[in-house]
Design a protein around this motif. Structure first.
Motif, PDB file in Angstrom:
ATOM      1  N   PRO A 164     -15.648  63.092  21.846  1.00 52.37           N
ATOM      2  CA  PRO A 164     -16.449  62.388  20.835  1.00 52.37           C
ATOM      3  C   PRO A 164     -17.443  63.306  20.130  1.00 52.37           C
ATOM      4  N   GLY A 171     -13.150  54.536  20.254  1.00 53.56           N
ATOM      5  CA  GLY A 171     -14.055  55.540  19.719  1.00 53.56           C
ATOM      6  C   GLY A 171     -13.849  55.772  18.237  1.00 53.56           C
ATOM      7  N   PHE A 172     -12.603  55.895  17.826  1.00 55.32           N
ATOM      8  CA  PHE A 172     -12.313  56.063  16.396  1.00 55.32           C
ATOM      9  C   PHE A 172     -12.701  54.810  15.617  1.00 55.32           C
ATOM     10  N   TRP A 212     -15.984  65.116  17.060  1.00 62.25           N
ATOM     11  CA  TRP A 212     -15.887  64.296  15.862  1.00 62.25           C
ATOM     12  C   TRP A 212     -17.269  63.981  15.303  1.00 62.25           C
ATOM     13  N   ASN A 213     -18.234  63.793  16.172  1.00 61.57           N
ATOM     14  CA  ASN A 213     -19.580  63.488  15.700  1.00 61.57           C
ATOM     15  C   ASN A 213     -20.256  64.680  15.029  1.00 61.57           C
ATOM     16  N   TYR A 250     -12.977  54.249  11.463  1.00 58.56           N
ATOM     17  CA  TYR A 250     -11.616  54.614  11.074  1.00 58.56           C
ATOM     18  C   TYR A 250     -10.655  53.433  11.241  1.00 58.56           C
ATOM     19  N   LYS A 298     -15.009  52.565  16.275  1.00 59.60           N
ATOM     20  CA  LYS A 298     -16.455  52.429  16.149  1.00 59.60           C
ATOM     21  C   LYS A 298     -17.021  53.374  15.091  1.00 59.60           C
ATOM     22  N   ASN A 299     -16.320  54.470  14.849  1.00 58.89           N
ATOM     23  CA  ASN A 299     -16.753  55.401  13.816  1.00 58.89           C
ATOM     24  C   ASN A 299     -16.219  55.031  12.431  1.00 58.89           C
ATOM     25  N   ASP A 314     -19.916  65.349  10.605  1.00 58.12           N
ATOM     26  CA  ASP A 314     -20.310  64.069  10.022  1.00 58.12           C
ATOM     27  C   ASP A 314     -19.904  63.929   8.564  1.00 58.12           C
TER      28      ASP A 314
END
Length: 334
Positions: free
Chosen positions: A243, A275-276, A246-247, A281, A278-279, A250
């Motif tokens: 994670p 996880g994806f 990816w974080n 995607y 929640k971001n 940004d």
């Protein structure tokens, strides 16, 4: 441009199609896995009925059977139909590679197959055949200029990845067979494909140590780049998901995240899909298996709570090829 993640069960087979400025239709391939007795990538090519006069690029991402099992059939068909491959990319040849071939896989059957594939691509590259025009060694910072609008930059494996791979393989095929085979993921390609202003990230089975090295040592390949689509590493495996990676980036504009998975290895992981999601995607998988079942259930529960049943699209609930095209300036599932 159209990108198709073929439903090859557990494994990868990606077809990339576009039209150049001259109106010539082109095609490229990343991996080619069999689904039982079917070869979805090869069948895709056959279905075009001679539209493509050559394959612009074909990439064997790394030496695991669920990524290369269909290449021998593909090569034989291209030889029969006299269709050349302009560039064939691979990561299997490196200094001292011949010592490691039998450690790529668990069991001799797969080793024999990849050996036959390697023998075939060398044959097709020979002066007698001239059907594979160039063999490319894909390592960090190599860029393939495919045409005026398409380029592929390899961000891994790096020199350090090769060294780590060699350290992990202990040349003890009885006791370390599984560990040695898993280590071959360090040889996986980590690719950025650019088409005009659009960027796509193809991760294959990239280890987190490899993707983090790429970000640390060559941040210009990733930072500030707007990616419209990414492939989840190792079919959505939690082991290959970081994670923080990816974080850290940004500026990503990833509108779609895709896992190609089937039964057998418990991929994809619900943790990765969540996880994806929640971001922000849009998350897809070629099969509704394992963590994807739980992910779909979560979407249904959320939609019921919000009274938004229509937001649960049909594509989430059916196994199929995942096909993406440019629509209104975005990359969307079609």
């Amino acid at each position: 441009m159209k990108i198709t993640f073929k439903d090859v069960g557990q494994g990868d087979g990606i077809v990339i199609e576009w039209v150049d400025d001259s109106g010539i239709e082109k095609i490229g391939l990343i991996d080619c896995n069999m689904r039982g007795k079917e070869n979805p990538v090869l069948e895709h090519i056959k279905s075009t009925k001679g539209k493509y006069k050559r394959i612009e690029f074909a990439i064997l991402s790394h030496p695991h059977e669920d990524h290369y099992s269909g290449f021998l059939q593909l090569f034989n068909y291209l030889e029969e139909t006299n269709i050349p491959i302009a560039r064939f990319g691979q990561t299997i040849f490196f200094k001292g590679a011949e010592l490691y071939w039998k450690y790529f896989e668990v069991g001799s059957k797969a080793t024999k197959l990849i050996t036959a594939i390697q023998k075939k691509w060398l044959e097709l590259n020979s002066q007698n055949k001239k059907l594979i025009l160039r063999i490319e060694d894909l390592v960090a910072n190599v860029t393939l200029r495919i045409d005026e609008h398409v380029s592929i930059t390899c961000m891994a494996p790096s020199h350090d990845d090769f060294l780590d791979y060699q350290k992990r393989v202990k040349f003890d095929e009885i006791n370390k067979e599984k560990e040695a085979s898993q280590a071959a993921n360090l040889l996986s390609t980590f690719l950025k494909l650019s088409y005009k202003e659009y960027n796509f990230l193809f991760t294959s089975d990239t280890e987190t140590v490899s993707s983090n090295r790429s970000l640390k040592h060559d941040p210009h390949h990733l930072e500030g780049v707007k990616f419209h689509l990414c492939q989840m590493a190792h079919h959505g495996s939690s082991r290959n998901y970081d994670p923080e990676f990816w974080n850290k980036i940004d500026t990503f504009l990833i509108q779609n995240a895709v896992a190609s998975a089937g039964n057998g290895y418990k991929h994809p992981s619900f943790k990765v899909l969540e996880g994806f999601h929640k971001n922000g995607y849009k998350v897809y998988c070629t099969n509704i298996v394992n963590g994807m079942k739980d992910f779909v259930s979560m979407l249904h529960k959320n939609s019921k709570a919000l009274d938004t049943f229509s937001e649960i699209a049909e594509e989430y609930t059916k196994p199929n090829n995942r096909i993406f095209e440019i629509v209104g300036g975005n990359i969307e599932l079609v």
